[in-house]
Design a protein around this motif. Structure first.
Motif, PDB file in Angstrom:
ATOM      1  N   ASP A  27      43.410  37.149  33.057  1.00  0.00           N
ATOM      2  CA  ASP A  27      43.638  37.838  31.789  1.00  0.00           C
ATOM      3  C   ASP A  27      44.761  37.201  30.978  1.00  0.00           C
ATOM      4  OD1 ASP A  27      45.216  39.090  34.004  1.00  0.00           O
ATOM      5  OD2 ASP A  27      46.168  40.093  32.306  1.00  0.00           O
ATOM      6  N   ALA A  28      44.700  37.416  29.686  1.00  0.00           N
ATOM      7  CA  ALA A  28      45.743  36.995  28.755  1.00  0.00           C
ATOM      8  C   ALA A  28      45.746  37.998  27.604  1.00  0.00           C
ATOM      9  CB  ALA A  28      45.492  35.585  28.248  1.00  0.00           C
ATOM     10  N   SER A  29      46.919  38.172  26.990  1.00  0.00           N
ATOM     11  CA  SER A  29      47.012  39.192  25.956  1.00  0.00           C
ATOM     12  C   SER A  29      48.013  38.804  24.877  1.00  0.00           C
ATOM     13  CB  SER A  29      47.415  40.534  26.583  1.00  0.00           C
ATOM     14  OG  SER A  29      48.648  40.420  27.253  1.00  0.00           O
ATOM     15  N   TRP A  48      40.027  39.728  29.323  1.00  0.00           N
ATOM     16  CA  TRP A  48      39.972  39.628  30.777  1.00  0.00           C
ATOM     17  C   TRP A  48      39.889  38.172  31.244  1.00  0.00           C
ATOM     18  CZ3 TRP A  48      39.739  44.294  28.882  1.00  0.00           C
ATOM     19  CH2 TRP A  48      40.062  45.376  29.684  1.00  0.00           C
ATOM     20  N   SER A  49      39.264  37.301  30.477  1.00  0.00           N
ATOM     21  CA  SER A  49      39.145  35.892  30.856  1.00  0.00           C
ATOM     22  C   SER A  49      39.989  34.986  29.963  1.00  0.00           C
ATOM     23  CB  SER A  49      37.668  35.476  30.811  1.00  0.00           C
ATOM     24  OG  SER A  49      36.909  36.258  31.707  1.00  0.00           O
ATOM     25  N   GLN A 101      33.674  33.480  30.857  1.00  0.00           N
ATOM     26  CA  GLN A 101      33.785  34.776  31.527  1.00  0.00           C
ATOM     27  C   GLN A 101      33.980  34.599  33.023  1.00  0.00           C
ATOM     28  OE1 GLN A 101      30.848  37.752  30.698  1.00  0.00           O
ATOM     29  NE2 GLN A 101      30.556  37.004  28.619  1.00  0.00           N
ATOM     30  N   TRP A 102      34.887  35.402  33.554  1.00  0.00           N
ATOM     31  CA  TRP A 102      35.084  35.520  34.995  1.00  0.00           C
ATOM     32  C   TRP A 102      34.460  36.842  35.423  1.00  0.00           C
ATOM     33  CZ3 TRP A 102      37.549  31.923  38.174  1.00  0.00           C
ATOM     34  CH2 TRP A 102      38.072  30.824  37.512  1.00  0.00           C
ATOM     35  N   ASP A 103      33.933  36.904  36.621  1.00  0.00           N
ATOM     36  CA  ASP A 103      33.155  38.045  37.105  1.00  0.00           C
ATOM     37  C   ASP A 103      34.045  39.176  37.635  1.00  0.00           C
ATOM     38  OD1 ASP A 103      31.175  39.728  37.963  1.00  0.00           O
ATOM     39  OD2 ASP A 103      30.491  38.445  39.592  1.00  0.00           O
ATOM     40  N   TYR A 104      34.527  39.996  36.706  1.00  0.00           N
ATOM     41  CA  TYR A 104      35.314  41.166  37.090  1.00  0.00           C
ATOM     42  C   TYR A 104      34.409  42.292  37.573  1.00  0.00           C
ATOM     43  CZ  TYR A 104      39.619  39.200  35.237  1.00  0.00           C
ATOM     44  OH  TYR A 104      40.719  38.415  35.035  1.00  0.00           O
ATOM     45  N   LYS A 105      33.173  42.291  37.141  1.00  0.00           N
ATOM     46  CA  LYS A 105      32.235  43.352  37.508  1.00  0.00           C
ATOM     47  C   LYS A 105      32.070  43.441  39.027  1.00  0.00           C
ATOM     48  CE  LYS A 105      27.553  43.185  36.923  1.00  0.00           C
ATOM     49  NZ  LYS A 105      26.305  43.089  36.149  1.00  0.00           N
ATOM     50  N   ASN A 106      32.122  42.316  39.716  1.00  0.00           N
ATOM     51  CA  ASN A 106      31.896  42.284  41.167  1.00  0.00           C
ATOM     52  C   ASN A 106      33.151  41.948  41.969  1.00  0.00           C
ATOM     53  OD1 ASN A 106      28.981  42.771  41.165  1.00  0.00           O
ATOM     54  ND2 ASN A 106      28.907  40.840  40.050  1.00  0.00           N
ATOM     55  N   ILE A 107      34.327  42.155  41.375  1.00  0.00           N
ATOM     56  CA  ILE A 107      35.570  41.785  42.050  1.00  0.00           C
ATOM     57  C   ILE A 107      35.807  42.594  43.331  1.00  0.00           C
ATOM     58  CG2 ILE A 107      37.090  43.303  40.712  1.00  0.00           C
ATOM     59  CD1 ILE A 107      39.121  40.958  40.703  1.00  0.00           C
ATOM     60  N   VAL A 108      35.417  43.858  43.339  1.00  0.00           N
ATOM     61  CA  VAL A 108      35.600  44.684  44.537  1.00  0.00           C
ATOM     62  C   VAL A 108      34.673  44.199  45.642  1.00  0.00           C
ATOM     63  CG1 VAL A 108      35.377  47.011  45.487  1.00  0.00           C
ATOM     64  CG2 VAL A 108      36.403  46.681  43.241  1.00  0.00           C
ATOM     65  N   GLY A 146      27.936  44.282  31.527  1.00  0.00           N
ATOM     66  CA  GLY A 146      28.672  45.064  32.514  1.00  0.00           C
ATOM     67  C   GLY A 146      30.021  44.493  32.911  1.00  0.00           C
ATOM     68  N   ASN A 147      30.399  43.377  32.331  1.00  0.00           N
ATOM     69  CA  ASN A 147      31.657  42.711  32.663  1.00  0.00           C
ATOM     70  C   ASN A 147      32.692  43.001  31.570  1.00  0.00           C
ATOM     71  OD1 ASN A 147      32.929  40.987  34.567  1.00  0.00           O
ATOM     72  ND2 ASN A 147      32.778  39.287  33.136  1.00  0.00           N
ATOM     73  N   PRO A 148      33.891  43.528  31.926  1.00  0.00           N
ATOM     74  CA  PRO A 148      34.896  43.784  30.899  1.00  0.00           C
ATOM     75  C   PRO A 148      35.333  42.484  30.234  1.00  0.00           C
ATOM     76  CG  PRO A 148      35.868  43.991  33.081  1.00  0.00           C
ATOM     77  CD  PRO A 148      34.398  43.809  33.271  1.00  0.00           C
ATOM     78  N   THR A 149      35.393  42.509  28.900  1.00  0.00           N
ATOM     79  CA  THR A 149      35.663  41.290  28.148  1.00  0.00           C
ATOM     80  C   THR A 149      36.941  41.386  27.336  1.00  0.00           C
ATOM     81  OG1 THR A 149      33.293  40.914  28.022  1.00  0.00           O
ATOM     82  CG2 THR A 149      34.653  39.685  26.492  1.00  0.00           C
ATOM     83  N   VAL A 150      37.068  42.449  26.552  1.00  0.00           N
ATOM     84  CA  VAL A 150      38.233  42.625  25.688  1.00  0.00           C
ATOM     85  C   VAL A 150      38.519  44.115  25.551  1.00  0.00           C
ATOM     86  CG1 VAL A 150      36.858  42.613  23.556  1.00  0.00           C
ATOM     87  CG2 VAL A 150      39.275  41.992  23.455  1.00  0.00           C
ATOM     88  N   GLY A 151      39.796  44.442  25.393  1.00  0.00           N
ATOM     89  CA  GLY A 151      40.179  45.822  25.180  1.00  0.00           C
ATOM     90  C   GLY A 151      41.597  45.880  24.643  1.00  0.00           C
TER      91      GLY A 151
END
Length: 109
Positions: free
Chosen positions: A65-67, A46-47, A92-99, A28-33
């Motif tokens: 993030d880095a790209s 994202w990490s 991994q950093w927890d973007y799923k629960n950032i809000v 559930g955590n965004p990783t790459v896109g």
């Protein structure tokens, strides 16, 4: 080409269109896109800031993030991409629960 390599390397991921772009999620955590932008195709991890990879550009300071941008498939170094994808599973950093955490990022791995 990017989709195929990412699918092959992140077999346990969920791939979906998120904010109009293909994104791969681990637990559930965004990783790459990636997305099409004026500068070319932007591949984002994202990490990625924590990967310590010179070819990955770190633009902001708030997130992790880095790209990298590509304008031709011949610019893609498959060895680099596979190494970054391996790191995306390990770091991994927890973007799923950032809000829920009101913008605070917490490292998961």
């Amino acid at each position: 080409m990017l989709s195929k390599i990412i699918d092959d390397e992140l077999k346990d991921s969920e791939n979906k269109i998120w904010h109009s772009h293909p994104v791969w999620f681990l637990d559930g955590n965004p990783t790459v896109g990636f997305s099409k932008q004026k500068k070319g195709i932007r591949l984002m991890f994202w990490s990625g800031k924590a990967f310590d990879e010179k070819k990955l550009n770190i633009e902001g300071g708030k997130f992790q993030d880095a790209s990298i941008f590509f304008n031709d498939k011949n610019e893609i170094d498959e060895n680099d991409l596979k190494r970054w994808l391996e790191k995306s599973k390990e770091i991994q950093w927890d973007y799923k629960n950032i809000v829920k955490r009101r913008g605070e990022l917490v490292r998961l791995k």
